[in-house]
Design an enzyme around this catalytic site. Sequence first.
Site, PDB file in Angstrom:
ATOM      1  CB  CYS A   8      19.079  12.024   8.575  1.00 16.50           C
ATOM      2  SG  CYS A   8      17.761  13.211   8.816  1.00 16.50           S
ATOM      3  CG  ASP A   9      22.440  15.008  13.204  1.00 20.12           C
ATOM      4  OD1 ASP A   9      22.563  14.196  14.139  1.00 20.12           O
ATOM      5  OD2 ASP A   9      22.911  16.152  13.226  1.00 20.12           O
TER       6      ASP A   9
END
Length: 109
Positions: A8-9
């Site tokens: 994810c980020d």
Amino acid sequence: MRKIYLFCDAGMSTSLLVKKMQDVAEKHNLSVKIEAFPFVKAHAIITEERPDCILLGPQVRFLLNEMQEKYKDLGMPIEVINPVDYGVMNGENVLKFAIKLIKENEKNK
């Protein structure tokens, strides 16, 4: 042991989902290693570790096509986590999805 890696980020919220997935895996005695990483580390981790399945957090879903193309020769499924399951941190559904992807991938080899 199967390896399911989530990207994810930043890896923060996905770590919570990993914990819930691991709880389900332990409850069902599944031999899986589930980890979360920030997307910036994806290339090194994917090429060194060769996970059985890669799941992208909804916040980086725009990278799906690029990732699938870049790593298609490694033969692992790469998909986006269902945003609803991600939002409510439904570890069971996400784990089922990953296992389904792994099984379909093995059947198609």
